[in-house]
Design a protein around this motif. Structure first.
Motif, mmCIF file in Angstrom:
data_model
loop_
_atom_site.group_PDB
_atom_site.id
_atom_site.type_symbol
_atom_site.label_atom_id
_atom_site.label_comp_id
_atom_site.label_asym_id
_atom_site.label_seq_id
_atom_site.Cartn_x
_atom_site.Cartn_y
_atom_site.Cartn_z
ATOM 1 N N GLU A 288 -29.406 16.249 41.638
ATOM 2 C CA GLU A 288 -28.819 17.481 42.150
ATOM 3 C C GLU A 288 -27.673 17.940 41.242
ATOM 4 N N LEU A 289 -27.691 19.210 40.881
ATOM 5 C CA LEU A 289 -26.654 19.771 40.022
ATOM 6 C C LEU A 289 -25.580 20.440 40.867
ATOM 7 N N GLU A 290 -24.369 20.397 40.352
ATOM 8 C CA GLU A 290 -23.248 21.051 41.025
ATOM 9 C C GLU A 290 -22.887 22.318 40.237
ATOM 10 N N HIS A 291 -23.037 23.460 40.869
ATOM 11 C CA HIS A 291 -22.739 24.726 40.199
ATOM 12 C C HIS A 291 -21.349 25.201 40.625
ATOM 13 N N SER A 292 -20.351 24.712 39.912
ATOM 14 C CA SER A 292 -18.966 25.112 40.198
ATOM 15 C C SER A 292 -18.590 26.292 39.309
ATOM 16 N N PRO A 293 -17.731 27.180 39.796
ATOM 17 C CA PRO A 293 -17.293 28.301 38.958
ATOM 18 C C PRO A 293 -16.386 27.808 37.830
ATOM 19 N N LEU A 294 -16.746 28.153 36.612
ATOM 20 C CA LEU A 294 -15.977 27.733 35.430
ATOM 21 C C LEU A 294 -15.744 28.930 34.516
ATOM 22 N N GLU A 295 -14.532 28.981 33.964
ATOM 23 C CA GLU A 295 -14.261 29.915 32.876
ATOM 24 C C GLU A 295 -14.375 29.099 31.599
ATOM 25 N N LEU A 296 -15.501 29.221 30.903
ATOM 26 C CA LEU A 296 -15.856 28.293 29.828
ATOM 27 C C LEU A 296 -14.826 28.248 28.712
ATOM 28 N N GLU A 297 -14.276 29.386 28.306
ATOM 29 C CA GLU A 297 -13.304 29.391 27.202
ATOM 30 C C GLU A 297 -12.107 28.518 27.529
ATOM 31 N N LYS A 298 -11.575 28.669 28.730
ATOM 32 C CA LYS A 298 -10.403 27.881 29.140
ATOM 33 C C LYS A 298 -10.789 26.416 29.330
ATOM 34 N N TYR A 299 -11.956 26.160 29.915
ATOM 35 C CA TYR A 299 -12.395 24.792 30.189
ATOM 36 C C TYR A 299 -12.539 24.007 28.882
ATOM 37 N N CYS A 300 -13.178 24.615 27.890
ATOM 38 C CA CYS A 300 -13.363 23.938 26.602
ATOM 39 C C CYS A 300 -12.025 23.776 25.867
ATOM 40 N N SER A 301 -11.154 24.766 25.981
ATOM 41 C CA SER A 301 -9.839 24.691 25.334
ATOM 42 C C SER A 301 -9.035 23.510 25.865
ATOM 43 N N GLU A 302 -9.091 23.280 27.174
ATOM 44 C CA GLU A 302 -8.362 22.153 27.761
ATOM 45 C C GLU A 302 -8.913 20.821 27.272
ATOM 46 N N ILE A 303 -10.234 20.717 27.117
ATOM 47 C CA ILE A 303 -10.830 19.472 26.594
ATOM 48 C C ILE A 303 -10.354 19.224 25.165
ATOM 49 N N VAL A 304 -10.337 20.286 24.353
ATOM 50 C CA VAL A 304 -9.898 20.151 22.962
ATOM 51 C C VAL A 304 -8.435 19.727 22.890
ATOM 52 N N GLU A 305 -7.580 20.316 23.721
ATOM 53 C CA GLU A 305 -6.163 19.950 23.736
ATOM 54 C C GLU A 305 -5.980 18.477 24.055
ATOM 55 N N THR A 306 -6.733 17.971 25.018
ATOM 56 C CA THR A 306 -6.645 16.548 25.375
ATOM 57 C C THR A 306 -7.044 15.674 24.196
ATOM 58 N N PHE A 307 -8.125 16.033 23.516
ATOM 59 C CA PHE A 307 -8.556 15.258 22.355
ATOM 60 C C PHE A 307 -7.511 15.309 21.241
ATOM 61 N N GLN A 308 -6.924 16.484 21.030
ATOM 62 C CA GLN A 308 -5.949 16.634 19.951
ATOM 63 C C GLN A 308 -4.720 15.782 20.203
ATOM 64 N N LEU A 309 -4.295 15.704 21.485
ATOM 65 C CA LEU A 309 -3.158 14.846 21.828
ATOM 66 C C LEU A 309 -3.492 13.380 21.599
ATOM 67 N N THR A 310 -4.736 12.998 21.890
ATOM 68 C CA THR A 310 -5.151 11.595 21.751
ATOM 69 C C THR A 310 -5.244 11.185 20.289
ATOM 70 N N THR A 311 -5.801 12.057 19.466
ATOM 71 C CA THR A 311 -6.001 11.703 18.059
ATOM 72 C C THR A 311 -4.746 11.900 17.219
ATOM 73 N N GLY A 312 -3.779 12.642 17.734
ATOM 74 C CA GLY A 312 -2.551 12.894 16.970
ATOM 75 C C GLY A 312 -2.847 13.704 15.737
ATOM 76 N N ARG A 313 -2.315 13.257 14.617
ATOM 77 C CA ARG A 313 -2.505 14.008 13.366
ATOM 78 C C ARG A 313 -3.641 13.440 12.512
ATOM 79 N N GLU A 314 -4.356 12.438 13.040
ATOM 80 C CA GLU A 314 -5.419 11.822 12.240
ATOM 81 C C GLU A 314 -6.570 12.801 11.992
ATOM 82 N N HIS A 315 -6.820 13.699 12.954
ATOM 83 C CA HIS A 315 -7.906 14.662 12.801
ATOM 84 C C HIS A 315 -7.454 16.016 13.325
ATOM 85 N N GLN A 316 -7.982 17.058 12.736
ATOM 86 C CA GLN A 316 -7.656 18.414 13.165
ATOM 87 C C GLN A 316 -8.897 19.047 13.798
#
Length: 500
Positions: free
Chosen positions: A345-373
């Motif tokens: 069963e799939l869950e169809h939640s309302p998402l604003e994709l641009e913001k959702y993906c941006s938040e994932i990228v920010e989390t990754f950037q904080l985790t990797t620090g300056r090792e990767h851009q």
């Protein structure tokens, strides 16, 4: 017929002289006992036929109420199996022969009559009619069995030409008789989808014509292109002299059985695949857990040594933390793989994709620090859509993790989100070690890792999880990669507007 020794004759003749002649000839015969009923018109004859049984009709074709071949037709319609002997004059022999061709048993020229000729002709007419009737009954019996059987049946000449097909073949096959009958069986439209079946039929006809019974399983199809599997045989049919003049082709529909066999094979293959995956899983888990546990055990042994310096203690503690993190990550991936595989069963939640993906990228950037851009770009107008956030996060997390893991330090990862009217395209590109060509075919198979990862930690589950999630979201995933140059993963997912 009134008794076993009496022949009942219906004489249909309007000429009194001819009637007298025929009666005298019959009375002169000592061989048979005749019971003759004489009428002058066809209408009277038909009335007599409806009330009384006769063995033979002596029929003049020139009557006051009926002329020519139509007289024959009317009598045959009333009594189909009663023998008719046509009475004719010298000048009417041609029409008499036409009457015989139409179904009369024989004809007699009145001017040439004799006792012997009359008796012989009448007896032969009765005998031939009885033989023909038995043959017709036998034909009807054969035709009933031939057409009522549920099997596909055809009669063939000894060289393989289709002479007849039964009703089952007509109804199921759906082809008109004219495209089947009088053609070689291997050229019939049933077999045109299978060259193997056509070749087998050609060989089988040759062998059957030599006396063999040949059997095999053949692929066929109907006029609607519905595939059929048939248990098919060709058998020789010998005449009284032992010569083979007919072949019987018979087919039994085994399509359901073949589908069941295929399903069983698929199930067995799936079971073998799962068993192999299970063995690989156990082997991988054993190895992946054993290595960090061995490091932690060795570190503990060293930490128990009081002479170890504080700096070394810190190093060992850090190794232990890294091993614990590695083990926890392995557990998370295994659980996630199982969850993605079994999720229905799939869950169809309302998402604003641009913001959702941006938040994932920010989390990754904080985790990797300056090792990767990580460079994130959104193309198109962002709208709120219905999407399963759990599955989408697993796709992006795993692809970004792999891009970072297999890229050099200070390397760049590009994440592009393209929003279109009915789909979203997620493109994650790196310039890392790339994937060897020979490993790309099994890229999404669980526990498979590329041959150039060397000592880079991994379980081989990440891309399998991604593929499972993409399939559940009814999307598709493509990859372009060149060893030593980098990799680009493109995921295309269908979008539906979020319910408000």
């Amino acid at each position: 017929m009134v008794s076993d020794n009496t022949i009942a004759v219906l004489l249909v003749e309007d000429n009194p002289a001819d009637v007298v002649l025929l009666m005298e000839l019959l009375q002169e015969s000592d061989a048979e006992c005749w019971q003759v009923t004489s009428v002058k018109r066809l209408s009277a004859a038909l009335e007599q036929l409806s009330k009384t049984g006769f063995d033979v009709i002596l029929l003049d074709l020139s009557l006051p109420d009926s002329q020519g071949l139509d007289t024959i037709a009317q009598v045959q319609a009333a009594v189909p199996y009663l023998p008719i002997v046509v009475l004719t004059g010298l000048q009417d022999k041609t029409i008499a022969r036409q009457a015989v061709a139409q179904g009369a048993q024989d004809y007699l020229v009145k001017a040439q009559l004799s006792v012997e000729l009359l008796i012989k002709t009448v007896n032969y007419a009765i005998e031939r009619t009885q033989i023909l009737r038995r043959l017709q009954e036998s034909e009807n019996c054969f035709r009933g069995v031939f057409n009522q059987t549920f099997q596909f049946m055809s009669l063939l000449s000894s060289d393989g030409v289709v002479l007849d097909i039964n009703q089952t073949t007509r109804e199921v096959g759906g082809f008109q008789d004219e495209v089947v009958i009088n053609t070689f069986i291997w050229e019939a439209p049933y077999w045109q989808s299978s060259e193997q079946s056509k070749r087998w039929l050609e060989t089988a006809v040759l062998r059957a014509a030599q006396g063999e019974t040949i059997q095999s399983e053949l692929q066929s199809c109907t006029s609607d292109q519905i595939p059929l599997w048939l248990d098919f045989s060709i058998k020789p049919l010998k005449n009284s002299k032992g010569d083979i003049n007919l072949l019987i082709a018979e087919g039994r529909d085994i399509s359901k059985l073949k589908r069941a066999e295929a399903e069983i094979r698929r199930s067995l293959e799936k079971e073998q695949e799962l068993s192999l995956m299970k063995n690989k899983f156990i082997s991988m888990i054993s190895h992946e857990f054993r290595s960090p546990m061995a490091i932690i055990s060795s570190a503990i042994d060293l930490l128990e040594d009081n002479e170890i310096s504080e700096d070394d203690k810190s190093k060992f503690y850090q190794k232990m933390r890294n091993c614990i993190d590695q083990t926890l990550q392995l557990i998370d991936e295994v659980l996630l793989f199982g969850r993605a595989t079994g999720r229905v069963e799939l869950e169809h939640s309302p998402l604003e994709l641009e913001k959702y993906c941006s938040e994932i990228v920010e989390t990754f950037q904080l985790t990797t620090g300056r090792e990767h851009q990580i460079i994130y770009v959104c193309e198109g107008t962002s709208v709120q859509v219905g999407m399963d956030p759990f599955l989408l996060k697993q796709i992006i997390d795993n692809l970004l993790s792999n891009a970072i893991k297999y890229s050099p330090k200070s390397g760049m990862i590009r994440f592009t989100l393209s929003l279109q009217s009915n789909q979203a395209i997620f493109c994650i590109q790196d310039w890392g070690i790339g994937i060897p060509q020979q490993d790309q075919a099994q890229l999404f198979t669980a526990f498979k890792r590329a041959g150039n990862v060397y000592k880079i930690q991994g379980t081989g589950l990440g891309l399998a999880i991604v593929k499972q999630c993409v399939d559940l979201l009814h999307g598709k995933i493509d990859v372009e990669s060149q060893e030593g140059c980098g990799t680009t993963f493109t995921v295309t997912l269908p979008l539906s507007l979020a319910e408000t």
